[in-house]
Design a protein around this motif. Sequence first.
Motif, short mmCIF file in Angstrom:
data_model
loop_
_atom_site.label_atom_id
_atom_site.label_comp_id
_atom_site.label_asym_id
_atom_site.label_seq_id
_atom_site.Cartn_x
_atom_site.Cartn_y
_atom_site.Cartn_z
N LYS A 175 17.90 61.16 45.02
CA LYS A 175 16.64 60.85 45.75
C LYS A 175 15.36 60.28 44.76
O LYS A 175 15.70 60.60 43.42
N ASP A 176 14.76 59.31 45.16
CA ASP A 176 13.81 58.64 44.42
C ASP A 176 14.12 58.28 42.88
O ASP A 176 13.58 58.44 41.74
N ALA A 177 15.40 57.68 42.80
CA ALA A 177 15.92 57.23 41.53
C ALA A 177 15.16 55.86 41.18
O ALA A 177 14.55 55.08 41.72
N LEU A 178 15.17 55.62 39.83
CA LEU A 178 14.94 54.62 39.32
C LEU A 178 15.90 53.47 39.15
O LEU A 178 17.15 53.91 38.63
N THR A 179 15.62 52.19 39.47
CA THR A 179 16.90 51.31 39.39
C THR A 179 16.30 50.02 39.06
O THR A 179 14.98 49.79 39.10
N ILE A 180 17.06 49.24 38.14
CA ILE A 180 16.81 47.94 37.87
C ILE A 180 17.84 47.05 38.09
O ILE A 180 19.00 47.46 38.23
N PRO A 181 17.57 45.67 38.09
CA PRO A 181 18.85 44.75 38.14
C PRO A 181 19.78 44.88 36.93
O PRO A 181 19.30 44.91 35.77
N THR A 182 21.18 44.93 37.08
CA THR A 182 21.98 44.95 36.15
C THR A 182 21.80 43.79 34.90
O THR A 182 21.98 44.08 34.08
N ASP A 183 21.07 42.69 35.35
CA ASP A 183 21.04 41.45 34.34
C ASP A 183 19.80 41.83 33.47
O ASP A 183 19.83 41.36 32.41
N ALA A 184 19.28 42.91 33.84
CA ALA A 184 18.19 43.61 32.85
C ALA A 184 18.63 44.10 31.54
O ALA A 184 18.13 44.23 30.40
N VAL A 185 19.99 44.94 31.76
CA VAL A 185 20.47 45.61 30.76
C VAL A 185 21.18 44.89 29.71
O VAL A 185 22.03 44.03 30.08
N GLN A 186 21.01 45.13 28.43
CA GLN A 186 21.51 44.60 27.48
C GLN A 186 22.21 45.34 26.65
O GLN A 186 22.26 46.60 26.52
N GLN A 187 23.06 45.11 25.58
CA GLN A 187 23.83 45.94 24.58
C GLN A 187 23.69 45.34 23.15
O GLN A 187 23.93 44.28 23.16
N ASN A 188 23.57 46.39 22.27
CA ASN A 188 23.76 46.11 20.81
C ASN A 188 24.58 47.21 20.28
O ASN A 188 25.00 48.00 20.87
N ASP A 189 24.46 47.25 18.87
CA ASP A 189 25.36 48.25 18.21
C ASP A 189 24.78 49.51 18.32
O ASP A 189 25.60 50.52 18.08
N LYS A 190 23.39 49.85 18.92
CA LYS A 190 23.17 51.02 18.89
C LYS A 190 23.26 51.55 20.41
O LYS A 190 22.89 52.86 20.82
N GLY A 191 23.72 50.72 21.30
CA GLY A 191 23.71 51.03 22.65
C GLY A 191 22.99 50.21 23.75
O GLY A 191 22.59 48.98 23.05
N GLN A 192 22.92 50.60 24.77
CA GLN A 192 22.27 49.88 25.87
C GLN A 192 20.71 49.78 25.76
O GLN A 192 20.13 50.89 25.23
N PHE A 193 19.88 48.70 26.18
CA PHE A 193 18.49 48.72 26.03
C PHE A 193 17.98 47.72 27.10
O PHE A 193 18.85 46.86 27.38
N VAL A 194 16.77 47.53 27.22
CA VAL A 194 16.26 46.46 27.85
C VAL A 194 14.94 46.18 27.18
O VAL A 194 14.38 46.96 26.37
N TYR A 195 14.49 44.95 27.54
CA TYR A 195 13.12 44.45 27.16
C TYR A 195 11.99 44.87 28.13
O TYR A 195 12.05 44.53 29.31
N VAL A 196 11.09 45.56 27.52
CA VAL A 196 10.17 46.04 28.50
C VAL A 196 8.56 45.49 28.09
O VAL A 196 8.60 45.26 26.87
N VAL A 197 8.11 44.86 29.17
CA VAL A 197 6.85 43.96 28.90
C VAL A 197 5.61 44.80 28.95
O VAL A 197 5.35 45.68 29.98
N GLY A 198 4.86 44.89 27.71
CA GLY A 198 3.62 45.51 27.85
C GLY A 198 2.54 45.09 28.53
O GLY A 198 2.53 43.73 29.03
N ALA A 199 1.27 45.78 28.48
CA ALA A 199 -0.04 45.22 29.21
C ALA A 199 -0.28 43.94 28.66
O ALA A 199 -0.81 42.97 29.12
N ASP A 200 -0.16 43.50 27.20
CA ASP A 200 -0.55 42.56 26.61
C ASP A 200 0.47 41.26 26.58
O ASP A 200 0.12 40.31 26.08
N GLY A 201 1.56 41.54 27.45
CA GLY A 201 2.35 40.55 27.82
C GLY A 201 3.61 40.47 26.82
O GLY A 201 4.76 39.36 26.61
N LYS A 202 3.54 41.07 25.65
CA LYS A 202 4.56 41.25 24.54
C LYS A 202 5.71 42.17 24.92
O LYS A 202 5.46 43.18 25.42
N VAL A 203 7.11 41.82 24.73
CA VAL A 203 8.03 42.71 24.95
C VAL A 203 8.42 43.69 23.61
O VAL A 203 8.19 43.56 22.79
#
Length: 333
Positions: free
Chosen positions: A244-272
Amino acid sequence: MLEGLGTVQALKVATIHSQVAGLLERVDFTEGQTVKRGDVLAQIDPRLYQARLAQAQAQLARDKAQVTNVQTNLGRNEPLLQRGYATEQQVTDQKAQVDQLQNTLKADQAAIDDAETEFEFATLRAPFDGVTGILQVDIGNVIRPADPGGIVTMTQVQPVSVVFTLPAADIPPVQAALARGPIAATVYDQGGTKKLDTGSLLLINNQANPTSGTVQLKANFPNAERQLWPGTFVNAEITTSVVKDALTIPTDAVQQNDKGQFVYVVGADGKVAIKAVEIGQRERGTALIAKGLDAGETVVVQGQYRLVAGTLVKASSPGDVPNTSTASAGMLP
């Protein structure tokens, strides 16, 4: 949601064999026809079996007449025995003869029942509602019960079942869900994109395959539109729990690097900025976020290959054509 590759199976399949030998006189169905239980499929020449039935009936009538005659004589002799005009041996013999003929009548009736059954077997009927296959024998051929291919194969297609496999590790949550109540099942085409039908999980097989480490499950589907056809491969999906009330995102947003899974989040200033996330499950273009994001945050769903932490991005509307030099961002639901 758990998904496994499965095969559509008919609930009932029957090869229609003749139970008596004879000339195939008539076929009353067309190949691929939908038939109802009891519909006539074919007719074997019934004359031989009709004659046997008439013979058995005549035998019964003859023996009934004999019983009537002996009983009549016995009825006359019993009073005469009391007055000394008939012997005890004569009366005893007539009583034994009546008992013997009564048993003969039972045998005659059994012969009639057998002949009636054979006569009925000359007419082949559908054993259940289903669809006929390809006709195996043409009219004019002599068919026998021992013929291996039968006349036609019938298949029930409404409802149908789907047998699919899941890893053995997924079985405990399925068992727990079954203990809570019925489990909904959905079936898709081989590509996993087109929904074919919805039904319910019927059972978990009572043993796992030790070679593959998988377990078979069976689900039933009404198949009202006949999109499921026995023998075809499909993707089956069952839902064991709902978040219930789960957070979901498009799978295209999920990236992978050597540390694991991550996403780019956009801040209020427009920078990721880069945020590590934990994905609970991916399903049909949607990823369930177990940890790492909050509701209302904006994530980048396109163009991540040009990004590094601190890159300035511009959000685009769903209808916009993304520029190759820009990233596309979207709000979390």
